[in-house]
Scaffold this active site. Structure first.
Site, PDB file in Angstrom:
ATOM      1  N   GLU A  51      -4.767 -64.109  -2.093  1.00  0.00           N
ATOM      2  CA  GLU A  51      -4.100 -63.057  -2.865  1.00  0.00           C
ATOM      3  C   GLU A  51      -3.001 -63.640  -3.756  1.00  0.00           C
ATOM      4  O   GLU A  51      -2.821 -63.223  -4.891  1.00  0.00           O
ATOM      5  CB  GLU A  51      -3.520 -61.981  -1.944  1.00  0.00           C
ATOM      6  N   TYR A 134       1.648 -54.729  -3.097  1.00  0.00           N
ATOM      7  CA  TYR A 134       0.207 -54.971  -3.230  1.00  0.00           C
ATOM      8  C   TYR A 134      -0.269 -55.994  -2.193  1.00  0.00           C
ATOM      9  O   TYR A 134      -1.248 -55.763  -1.481  1.00  0.00           O
ATOM     10  CB  TYR A 134      -0.130 -55.470  -4.652  1.00  0.00           C
ATOM     11  N   ASP A 152      -3.873 -52.595  -7.797  1.00  0.00           N
ATOM     12  CA  ASP A 152      -3.603 -53.655  -8.774  1.00  0.00           C
ATOM     13  C   ASP A 152      -4.060 -53.114 -10.131  1.00  0.00           C
ATOM     14  O   ASP A 152      -4.387 -51.934 -10.253  1.00  0.00           O
ATOM     15  CB  ASP A 152      -4.304 -54.966  -8.380  1.00  0.00           C
TER      16      ASP A 152
END
Ligand code: SF4
Length: 350
Positions: A51, A134, A152
């Protein structure tokens, strides 16, 4: 001004439709999701790493770095025990080096305060360095199955098009949460992102190939204006030229056993861009009396909003650049900039 979301009669958020929408999306994802290494694991360390790497970086560019990074730092303990320079060296080429620094800090905090384990929920993850809303939601839903939605850029665009309305951040997160599949939250989150990345593209959505078209206000032609389109003009890239010196020599050690070396300069630790990293000596002014033989090659390189034309010189000392001779064997251990890595690779030095 953001429009209020218009919940069309066929919106996936009304009536009993969310269940059918979720089934269709997950069915499509199970068959069409790209095979990516971080999708083969529930290990929070690997998910977290992917990520962070994927922020502002294309999947294709991340794949090789992800593999190499995991070879060097297979777990959070190995990452925490390394020096920051070693971590930056492994990050070299991905850009946005603050991510690597925060990754390192976060690993150290996990070891010092959490016994090397990731907290199992998004709220506790959010308290860690470099982990925002996020990333916390992505780790918590994918690794631990927490029913928390991610938003996102891809998810935001898909939601806006589904609803046929522009949404601001305060509206987007609740809509994403309402749509989430409670049984497979991690897969559902990834499916929404995958849909945005591969089908519901920013400028040319492929509605005819879309698994959720029948629930989509935009795909069904119910809106006059595509709310997912980014209407802001693309940031204009500025253009600059620089001259770099690529100098190489045989090692100068006392016992004559040192291998070849290249001359590098360390950027100031106070620089806002790539502080403390090593690069070839360079100047933004064309060196005077440059002989045509001195120019080895010209490269194009982009950093954030600047496109550089980079003239690489050989056997030419740049007046303002001092630098140090660094053994080529040491290069994997020191953080070098992406541009310098590109040039050293082209020169067969690394
Ligand atoms: Fe995007 Fe078109 Fe699918 Fe709607 S139908 S989600 S606009 S690709």
């Amino acid at each position: 001004m953001a429009l209020r979301p218009r919940l069309a009669s066929a919106s996936p958020l009304t009536g009993n439709r969310p269940a059918a929408f979720r089934r269709a999306l997950l069915h499509w994802y199970d068959r069409n999701g790209r095979d990516l290494p971080w999708r083969e694991t529930r290990d929070p360390y690997r998910i977290w790493l992917s990520e962070i790497m994927l922020q502002q970086t294309r999947v294709a560019a991340v794949l090789e770095h992800y593999r190499i990074f995991l070879e060097r730092f297979p777990n959070v303990q190995a990452l925490a025990a390394s020096s920051e320079d070693t971590v930056l060296a492994a990050w070299s080429g991905l850009g946005y080096y603050r991510r690597a620094r925060m990754l390192h800090r976060c690993a150290q905090e996990l070891v010092q305060k959490h016994d090397g384990q990731f907290p199992g929920n998004s709220e506790a993850l959010l308290a860690l360095p470099g982990i925002g809303r996020y990333t916390a939601a992505a780790i918590a839903s994918i690794a631990f199955g927490e029913t928390v939605a991610v938003v996102d850029g891809n998810v935001e665009r898909v939601l806006q098009r589904l609803l046929g309305a522009e949404l601001d951040a305060s509206q987007t997160w609740p809509h994403a949460q309402a749509l989430l599949d409670n049984v497979r939250p991690g897969d559902f989150n990834q499916a929404m992102m995958e849909l945005g990345a591969t089908v519901c593209a920013p400028r040319a959505p492929r509605c005819l190939a879309c698994p959720v078209q029948k629930w989509c206000a935009t795909g069904r032609g119910e809106v006059a204006r595509d709310p997912g389109i980014d209407h802001t003009p693309a940031a204009r890239q500025s253009k600059k030229q620089i001259w770099c010196a690529l100098d190489r020599r045989d090692g100068q050690g006392k016992s004559n056993d040192r291998g070849p070396e290249v001359r590098l300069v360390q950027r100031s630790r106070k620089e806002s861009l790539m502080p403390g990293m090593w690069e070839l000596p360079q100047t933004s002014a064309a060196p005077p009396r440059l002989s045509p033989e001195a120019l080895w090659r010209t490269f194009r390189h982009s950093i954030t909003v600047t496109d550089y034309t980079v003239h690489v010189l050989r056997n030419t000392e740049l007046p303002a650049a001092r630098g140090r001779w660094i053994s080529i064997d040491r290069l994997p251990q020191i953080p070098i900039t992406g541009l310098t890595r590109k040039i050293l690779k082209a020169g067969g030095i690394i």
